[in-house]
Enzyme design. Sequence first.
Site, PDB file in Angstrom:
ATOM      1  N   SER A 104       0.631  -1.102   0.487  1.00 42.76           N
ATOM      2  CA  SER A 104       0.093  -0.019  -0.579  1.00 42.76           C
ATOM      3  C   SER A 104       0.888   1.524   0.357  1.00 42.76           C
ATOM      4  CB  SER A 104      -0.849   0.331   1.123  1.00 42.76           C
ATOM      5  OG  SER A 104      -0.372  -0.268   2.506  1.00 42.76           O
ATOM      6  N   LYS A 144       2.274   4.160   7.281  1.00 45.69           N
ATOM      7  CA  LYS A 144       1.151   5.140   6.346  1.00 45.69           C
ATOM      8  C   LYS A 144       2.168   6.523   6.776  1.00 45.69           C
ATOM      9  CE  LYS A 144      -2.463   2.924   5.410  1.00 45.69           C
ATOM     10  NZ  LYS A 144      -1.608   1.659   5.578  1.00 45.69           N
TER      11      LYS A 144
END
Lengths: 424, 152
Positions: free
Chosen positions: B69, B106
């Site tokens: 991701s 993230k």
Amino acid sequence: MIALVDSNNFYVSCERVFDPRLEGRPVGVLSNNDGCVVARSEELKALGVAMGAPMHLLPPAVRRQATLLSSNYALYGDMSRRVNLVLGECSPDVEVYSIDESFVGFAGLPASRLEALGRRLRETVGRDTGIPVCVGLAPTRVLAKAANRVAKTSPELGGVCRLDAEAAATRRVLEALPVHALWGVARRTAERLALMDIHTAWQLREADPKRIRRAFSVVLERIVWELRGRPAIQLDDMAEARQRIMVSRSFGRLTGEWRDLQEAVRQHGARAAEKLRRQDSLARVVLVFLRSDPHRLGDRQYHNSVVVPLAGPSDDSRALLEAAGRGLAAIFLEGVRYQKCGVMLMDLVDAERHQLSLLAFRDEAARGRDRRLMTAVDRLNREMGRDTVRFGLPRRGTAWALRCERRTSRYTTRWNELMRVKVR
Amino acid sequence: MAPPMSPPPGTICRAAPQPGGRSRPLLGCRVRAGFPSPADDHLDVEIDLHAHVVRRPAATYFVRAEGDSMLGDGIHDRDLLVVDRSLEPLPGRVVIIAVDGEPTVKRLTRRAGRTFLEASNPRFAPIPLEGRECQVWGVVTHVLHALPGAAP
């Protein structure tokens, strides 16, 4: 002033850094071969699990709720090193007292700045390593130990407590502190002190030092002076009996010779082993440390320590010295002039209460018998099938190999065991 | 058989790079900086990738990424991440953050006074931080990605 920096439930805290899900849950760390609880989270303590409790005797309800892990000494040793690296940034004067405790000297700093410094120390260690620590500040080591205890048990202090020698707050703390809770006062000494009507740390502080020396020892006299705020105790040989044994010495002159260090570690190790046997304990882990002279600013500075787990709890000098020697070889660095080295025996267990005490014979003749017994056992197992003879262990597995099936990854010392993070 | 003396070699627990010790390159071979010329009397020291990447040894950890991701930030599955816990988790930085106890990688962003966790892959929607139990573990400073032919 001296700070005692002590990690809270150190082994458990190390595990939580790399597995945040363990936060807030009952967690215990087990010794490798005998499966006894050697570290507990607050939640596990609240379930009534005692230090040293054998895992197989824990109530089923506790075993279901709690996460019980094998000890991961590679991780604990590395995290301990990191904590001490951070402490070393605040002061050149860091003395490792055990895997989770260090004394940090703050000579010459104004008292007014100390608490702020203590808080910064705590925050920096927490940020860089994730390990929560408490800081006790005081003019002497004995008082710093007491201050640390207060910091741990009084959450409103935010993990930092300062005790001045002459302060009403110090008096209140010492009056509430039983003598046996003092650093360096064994339970038997405390019982004898009680006969002299000395029950609290404050009463000991007020006792006549000469009388204490005559009735007990120089060490206890020094503790009286320390309680009064006068530094009198060196770290060498000042280990809490029954929990850990430390022997360390400064070299007469600095040395970079491998042979000197080897000989010193051998001597310290032998001395520590004698003490261990005298108090009828077995050690599970050996820690070796060395350091250069922090006050010689021109010298190359180096300090390091290493933790070597034993195959099983032992008081056999040979096993302890062999482990210490291997530890030294792993941290010795050429080209450094060393000022000090030491050996610490940790995670002790009572010999008589231990099932493997069969291995803990004292004299040479008994050791010979021991060895012949081992040979016979091995032959029986080889010829008649594995596990024909076992050593009163209610579990599978041999006594020789380190049992560590519940061990977490060695996150910081092995490339193939690094922490894995989901990127999803 | 002699009584057990100690665990097999390899169980010694040592912390990795030693302060003040000789530098140990992260890669298997040493790379010299520049071609030595006889006319060059400058004495260069060896380039030390570890020291370059690890600014604060006590606070630096290596972790392994699992998933894709964050491809937009050059983080591939199985890459090695260098994480510095001492850096502040400022907006724009890529962080390791435990969301409800599960560590994840993230990018921190702030929009209209709210903090979000963003993936760099458009298939993943930003996660607002509000109302979640989050703890920043550290700031990712470097990615080490192995290309074909590299040692595993």
